[in-house]
Design an enzyme around this catalytic site. Structure first.
Site, PDB file in Angstrom:
ATOM      1  N   HIS A 125       0.847  -1.192   0.000  1.00 36.59           N
ATOM      2  CA  HIS A 125       0.000   0.000   0.000  1.00 36.59           C
ATOM      3  C   HIS A 125       0.883   1.242   0.000  1.00 36.59           C
ATOM      4  O   HIS A 125       1.977   1.239   0.564  1.00 36.59           O
ATOM      5  CB  HIS A 125      -0.910   0.034   1.219  1.00 36.59           C
ATOM      6  CG  HIS A 125      -1.854  -1.131   1.299  1.00 36.59           C
ATOM      7  ND1 HIS A 125      -2.945  -1.265   0.479  1.00 36.59           N
ATOM      8  CD2 HIS A 125      -1.848  -2.231   2.105  1.00 36.59           C
ATOM      9  CE1 HIS A 125      -3.589  -2.379   0.766  1.00 36.59           C
ATOM     10  NE2 HIS A 125      -2.938  -2.990   1.755  1.00 36.59           N
ATOM     11  N   THR A 158      15.546  -3.632  10.231  1.00 34.05           N
ATOM     12  CA  THR A 158      15.233  -2.475   9.395  1.00 34.05           C
ATOM     13  C   THR A 158      16.466  -1.902   8.702  1.00 34.05           C
ATOM     14  O   THR A 158      16.336  -1.038   7.853  1.00 34.05           O
ATOM     15  CB  THR A 158      14.585  -1.362  10.238  1.00 34.05           C
ATOM     16  OG1 THR A 158      15.493  -0.968  11.272  1.00 34.05           O
ATOM     17  CG2 THR A 158      13.279  -1.839  10.855  1.00 34.05           C
ATOM     18  N   ARG A 200      19.416  -4.759  16.603  1.00 28.39           N
ATOM     19  CA  ARG A 200      20.764  -4.200  16.757  1.00 28.39           C
ATOM     20  C   ARG A 200      21.721  -5.339  17.104  1.00 28.39           C
ATOM     21  O   ARG A 200      21.303  -6.384  17.620  1.00 28.39           O
ATOM     22  CB  ARG A 200      20.787  -3.143  17.859  1.00 28.39           C
ATOM     23  CG  ARG A 200      20.025  -1.873  17.505  1.00 28.39           C
ATOM     24  CD  ARG A 200      20.113  -0.851  18.624  1.00 28.39           C
ATOM     25  NE  ARG A 200      19.581   0.457  18.241  1.00 28.39           N
ATOM     26  CZ  ARG A 200      18.311   0.792  18.278  1.00 28.39           C
ATOM     27  NH1 ARG A 200      17.413  -0.100  18.699  1.00 28.39           N
ATOM     28  NH2 ARG A 200      17.908   1.995  17.910  1.00 28.39           N
TER      29      ARG A 200
END
Length: 227
Positions: free
Chosen positions: A144, A198, A213
């Protein structure tokens, strides 16, 4: 009163249980497992595996496809290495609005467990000896757009929202890990359960968290020691 009595009667009928005769039902259980195992193996060998291989760009050897056939959605070019294990409870999707056919490349000796979701925006590469545990998600495209008005009109995501995902050799993604687009995970790295990746992760580390991390470096054997 009559209605309540009828309801009680139906409820008691619903809760009727067959008494367990362990020698008999134990024997029947093992026969059931043997029969369903034989049927499952025949379906895997004669039906699911040939059908799935017909969708691949190559013909891998020793593919162990279990629990049915993965759900394949959208345009996809899939290349798979040898000696892979793939659960039929896997979804592999290619971005429908892509200008070029999305490409999924899977290396040798890769294990992809059940309920994995692999969304290929433009390219996803999975190296050799990689392990994807249960419910791992590789999200190469979101589906989207960011703009709410465009979302309301049903428009697809935009090109700037997608990206490649590269998972190098010997990586282990534990249960429930999500990897976002534009990420490279270095060789030998382990990502802990439930993490969201990410940004790039270096090789040979343990990583975890949201966002993931580096937790510590791993003492991995060198290639010289393996040889």
């Amino acid at each position: 009163m009559a209605g309540r009595a009828l309801f009680s009667l139906l409820k008691s009928i619903r809760n009727i249980e067959m008494p367990v005769i362990k020698p008999v039902h134990g024997y029947l259980y093992h026969q059931h497992k043997m029969l369903t195992g034989i049927i499952s193996s025949l379906c895997r060998i004669l039906y699911w595996t040939p059908l799935f291989k017909s969708r691949l760009a190559n013909t891998p050897r020793k593919l162990y496809l279990y629990s049915g056939m993965p759900l394949l959605l959208g345009p996809l070019s899939i290349t798979m290495g040898d000696d892979c294990r793939l659960s039929g409870h896997t979804t592999i999707s290619g971005r429908a609005s892509a200008q070029t056919k999305p490409e999924l490349k899977i290396g040798n000796n890769v294990g992809i467990s059940w309920q994995n979701e692999i969304f290929v925006g433009n390219r996803i590469e999975i190296g050799n000896n990689v392990r994807l545990a249960v419910k791992v998600r590789l999200v190469g495209y979101p589906g989207h757009p960011v703009d709410p008005a465009a979302r309301a009109r049903g428009e697809p995501d935009t090109d700037d929202q997608i990206g490649s995902i590269i998972i190098e050799d010997d990586v282990w993604l534990a249960a429930g890990v999500t990897v976002m687009s534009g990420v490279t995970i270095g060789a030998g790295t382990i990502v802990a359960t439930g993490s969201v990746v990410t940004r790039d992760l270096p090789p040979g580390v343990l990583a975890g968290g949201i966002p993931a991390r580096v937790i510590k470096s791993l003492d991995l054997p060198s290639e010289s020691n393996n040889g």
